[in-house]
Scaffold this motif. Structure first.
Motif, short mmCIF file in Angstrom:
data_model
loop_
_atom_site.label_atom_id
_atom_site.label_comp_id
_atom_site.label_asym_id
_atom_site.label_seq_id
_atom_site.Cartn_x
_atom_site.Cartn_y
_atom_site.Cartn_z
N THR A 112 0.83 -1.20 0.00
CA THR A 112 0.00 0.00 0.00
C THR A 112 0.87 1.25 0.00
O THR A 112 0.60 2.21 -0.74
CB THR A 112 -0.95 0.00 1.21
OG1 THR A 112 -1.79 -1.15 1.13
CG2 THR A 112 -1.82 1.23 1.22
N ASN A 147 -4.17 -7.15 -4.26
CA ASN A 147 -5.52 -7.71 -4.34
C ASN A 147 -5.52 -9.21 -4.08
O ASN A 147 -6.42 -9.72 -3.40
CB ASN A 147 -6.14 -7.43 -5.71
CG ASN A 147 -6.57 -5.99 -5.85
OD1 ASN A 147 -6.78 -5.31 -4.85
ND2 ASN A 147 -6.67 -5.52 -7.08
N THR A 188 -8.24 -3.58 6.34
CA THR A 188 -8.75 -2.64 5.34
C THR A 188 -9.21 -1.34 5.98
O THR A 188 -9.02 -0.27 5.41
CB THR A 188 -9.88 -3.27 4.52
OG1 THR A 188 -10.88 -3.76 5.39
CG2 THR A 188 -9.37 -4.37 3.62
N SER A 189 -9.79 -1.43 7.16
CA SER A 189 -10.21 -0.19 7.82
C SER A 189 -9.00 0.60 8.31
O SER A 189 -8.99 1.83 8.27
CB SER A 189 -11.18 -0.48 8.96
OG SER A 189 -10.52 -1.23 9.96
N GLY A 213 -7.37 2.14 5.23
CA GLY A 213 -8.27 3.00 4.45
C GLY A 213 -8.56 2.45 3.06
O GLY A 213 -8.77 3.21 2.13
N LEU A 214 -8.59 1.14 2.94
CA LEU A 214 -8.88 0.50 1.65
C LEU A 214 -10.36 0.18 1.57
O LEU A 214 -11.03 -0.04 2.57
CB LEU A 214 -8.07 -0.79 1.50
CG LEU A 214 -6.56 -0.64 1.57
CD1 LEU A 214 -5.90 -2.03 1.54
CD2 LEU A 214 -6.05 0.19 0.43
N ARG A 215 -10.87 0.11 0.34
CA ARG A 215 -12.27 -0.25 0.14
C ARG A 215 -12.42 -1.74 0.38
O ARG A 215 -11.55 -2.54 0.05
CB ARG A 215 -12.72 0.08 -1.27
CG ARG A 215 -12.85 1.56 -1.50
CD ARG A 215 -13.41 1.82 -2.86
NE ARG A 215 -12.38 1.49 -3.87
CZ ARG A 215 -12.57 1.52 -5.16
NH1 ARG A 215 -13.75 1.81 -5.64
NH2 ARG A 215 -11.61 1.24 -5.99
N THR A 216 -13.55 -2.14 0.92
CA THR A 216 -13.80 -3.57 1.14
C THR A 216 -14.72 -4.13 0.11
O THR A 216 -15.37 -3.46 -0.61
CB THR A 216 -14.41 -3.82 2.53
OG1 THR A 216 -15.61 -3.07 2.64
CG2 THR A 216 -13.45 -3.43 3.61
#
Length: 89
Positions: A33, A64, A82-83, A86-89
């Motif tokens: 990331t 991914n 992910t939280s 700050g990644l989309r789930t």
């Protein structure tokens, strides 16, 4: 362009599961990331740098794959990571 040693150590220390952990999926995703963020800013400044674009796409695909693995193995760790990043789930 690559992340600094200090940034890498910060990613490792903030995402390790135990004292000697240095290669868990959480750490690998955190390092990727940071790398992706660096390459994204580079690509915004140099949009025709196709070599860096190729490397960016490889890193995104690798992240991914690791995230899919982590979601399959431990959904709780996936959601937490992910939280945190700050990644989309």
């Amino acid at each position: 362009m690559p992340i600094t040693k200090q940034d890498k150590q910060t990613a490792i220390s903030s995402n390790r599961r135990h004292d000697k952990d240095s290669g868990s999926p959480e750490i690998q995703v955190a390092i990727l990331t940071k790398d992706i963020q660096e390459l994204t800013t580079h690509m915004q400044r140099h949009p025709k740098d196709y070599g860096s674009r190729h490397g960016l796409l490889l890193k995104v695909n690798r992240r991914n794959k690791l995230l899919r693995y982590l979601e399959r193995v431990s959904r709780d760790r996936y959601i937490q990571l992910t939280s945190k990043l700050g990644l989309r789930t």
